[in-house]
Design an enzyme around this catalytic site. Structure first.
Site, PDB file in Angstrom:
ATOM      1  N   ASN A 223      41.261  44.732  41.136  1.00  7.42           N
ATOM      2  CA  ASN A 223      42.421  44.590  40.241  1.00  7.42           C
ATOM      3  C   ASN A 223      41.933  44.160  38.859  1.00  7.42           C
ATOM      4  OD1 ASN A 223      42.347  41.584  40.120  1.00  7.42           O
ATOM      5  ND2 ASN A 223      42.654  41.830  42.328  1.00  7.42           N
ATOM      6  N   ALA A 288      42.694  32.937  41.699  1.00  9.66           N
ATOM      7  CA  ALA A 288      42.071  34.256  41.913  1.00  9.66           C
ATOM      8  C   ALA A 288      43.114  35.281  42.345  1.00  9.66           C
ATOM      9  CB  ALA A 288      40.993  34.138  42.988  1.00  9.66           C
ATOM     10  N   ASP A 292      44.854  42.012  48.822  1.00  9.59           N
ATOM     11  CA  ASP A 292      45.594  41.846  50.080  1.00  9.59           C
ATOM     12  C   ASP A 292      45.063  42.769  51.171  1.00  9.59           C
ATOM     13  OD1 ASP A 292      47.426  39.832  49.379  1.00  9.59           O
ATOM     14  OD2 ASP A 292      48.508  41.276  48.120  1.00  9.59           O
ATOM     15  N   PHE A 337      49.257  30.483  42.876  1.00  9.74           N
ATOM     16  CA  PHE A 337      49.810  31.331  41.823  1.00  9.74           C
ATOM     17  C   PHE A 337      50.668  32.415  42.465  1.00  9.74           C
ATOM     18  CE2 PHE A 337      48.168  30.732  37.451  1.00  9.74           C
ATOM     19  CZ  PHE A 337      47.430  29.578  37.671  1.00  9.74           C
ATOM     20  N   LYS A 355      54.607  29.855  51.164  1.00  9.34           N
ATOM     21  CA  LYS A 355      53.350  29.113  50.920  1.00  9.34           C
ATOM     22  C   LYS A 355      53.714  27.856  50.118  1.00  9.34           C
ATOM     23  CE  LYS A 355      50.953  33.492  50.051  1.00  9.34           C
ATOM     24  NZ  LYS A 355      49.823  34.140  49.411  1.00  9.34           N
TER      25      LYS A 355
END
Ligand code: PMT
Length: 410
Positions: A223, A288, A292, A337, A355
């Protein structure tokens, strides 16, 4: 800072780089919180005038090892040593930081070798306070093996580097070597003086950058993460005196002088390093951009072009953040994040539900936002506030300082 003084003292070295004129703006910003005395090298004086620097700093500019020294009365013990009576040496003794901005390739070479053939290089050997460098030069010079070696030597000695950045250079080229923005340099110096010691003893683990998942020996799934956000957070934790470990995917940035830098490629490697370090971590920041998915079985040889398309079978990578949250002890803090292209607040809130980190930092991505951008804007979810806190568009360093400010009380 030496006791009894209201403001810290910075000895600013200005050397022969085209960016020398930017020292004027830097001095203006530094003077808001510290005393500045300028040492100008001979090459620097060809690029910015002593007079302008004197006006900006409010003090005479030192240019020579001997100018300004007082004669030594005959018979004075130790009087044969010229350094004994030179006022700028006295200042160097009491300085809280020597900052060289801009630092030219020539100056880096002198410092790496320990030369003392002019005032600035001599003072650098003499001063016992921290030395910080903000280099600026042409990309080819910055990438020259001799300069690379000198930078490595200085880093190994624990010298922090501010920049250089990528961008337009005075010579018309574009690349790495650009002087860091004076406002960014001033911010880091100010944070150092204001915050150093605040997080002493805290062990901070930061993840940064992308991961790369192999398709075959030459192709990867990845990415656009540059690592800038994670590196800025690591630097902000360092500014507070924390002991920082940085686990980073493949990026082009020079890491700050953290205790440990661990380079990884894949999500599985990042997971292994994070889980290994986590039990001895007080605060984990997962900035980071972890892939996935990975290719179920990467080809050992380069996949040949064939007629028609190519299908890749992907499998889910483990979610490191979710796993860490399951292992978290009460003393540990975790910041996650959320990168979202749409419905930022709604999607990030849902992610926070799945999360439940101590802070969830959401940013909008896509269209040049957040990824590989020097700026960002954030929405921070915290149990202390019913509504997320909006951090307006700003440099990643400034946002990192603000985020860590929110963790001061945790
Ligand atoms: O690196 P820069 O160019 O400066 O860009 C900064 C950034 C956009 C990468 C950064 O601000 C950011 O948003 N990082 C998280 C990117 C991301 O993977 O977001 P996510 O919403 O997919 O993941 C949510 C959280 O879970 C993240 O903390 C992520 O690190 C973590 N995660 C994700 C997947 C996975 N397999 N394991 C994880 O731990």
């Amino acid at each position: 800072m030496t006791s009894g003084r209201l403001k810290p003292r910075v000895l600013l070295g200005v050397s022969g780089s085209v960016a020398a004129y930017k020292a004027v703006e830097l001095i203006r910003l530094l003077r808001k919180f510290c005393e500045v005395r300028v040492v100008l090298t001979r090459a620097g004086s060809r690029l910015v005038s002593e007079k302008v620097l004197r006006e900006a700093s409010g003090f005479p500019v030192w240019t020579s090892l001997f100018k300004g020294s007082t004669p030594i009365p005959p018979g004075t013990p130790g009087g044969s040593h010229p350094l004994a009576v030179v006022p700028h040496i006295e200042f160097a003794k009491s300085a809280d930081m020597v900052l060289i901005a801009p630092a030219s390739a020539d100056l880096l070479a002198k410092l790496a070798l320990g030369l003392a053939n002019d005032l600035l290089s001599t003072l650098c050997l003499y001063a016992t306070c921290p030395l910080w460098l903000a280099p600026a030069m042409n990309t080819k010079m910055w990438n020259h093996p001799a300069v690379v070696q000198n930078v490595r030597t200085l880093r190994q000695r624990g010298v922090p580097f501010l920049g250089p950045e990528n961008g337009h250079l005075a010579c018309g080229e574009v690349g790495e070597g650009r002087f860091a923005e004076p406002s960014e340099i001033a911010l880091q110096v100010e944070s150092h003086f204001r915050l150093f010691g605040k997080w002493k003893g805290r062990r901070v683990l930061v993840t940064a950058g992308p991961t790369q998942e192999s398709i075959d020996p030459v192709r990867v799934l990845t990415n656009h993460s540059s690592g800038k956000m994670g590196f800025a957070l690591a630097q902000a934790a360092l500014n507070r005196g924390a002991e920082v470990t940085l686990v980073t995917g493949p990026v082009k940035l020079a890491p700050p002088n953290v205790a440990r830098v661990i380079g990884v490629k894949t999500a599985l490697e990042m997971r292994r390093e994070v889980l290994k370090a986590f039990p001895k971590t007080d605060l984990l920041i997962m900035a980071a951009a972890v892939a996935d998915y990975r290719v179920r079985r990467a080809s050992r040889t380069k996949i040949k072009k064939a007629r028609g398309g190519l299908s890749l079978r992907l499998v889910r990578n483990p979610d490191i953040l979710a796993e860490v949250l399951r292992r978290k002890k009460p003393f540990q803090r975790v910041v996650g994040f959320a990168a979202e292209t749409d419905h930022l607040e709604k999607n990030a809130r849902e992610k926070w539900g799945r999360k439940p980190c101590d802070l969830l930092v959401a940013n909008r991505v896509g269209g040049g936002r957040a990824f590989d951008n020097d700026q960002n804007e954030l929405l921070v979810f915290s149990p202390n506030s019913p509504r997320p806190v909006r951090l307006a568009k700003d440099s990643k360093s400034r946002l990192a300082e603000k985020l860590l400010g929110m963790l001061d009380e945790f």
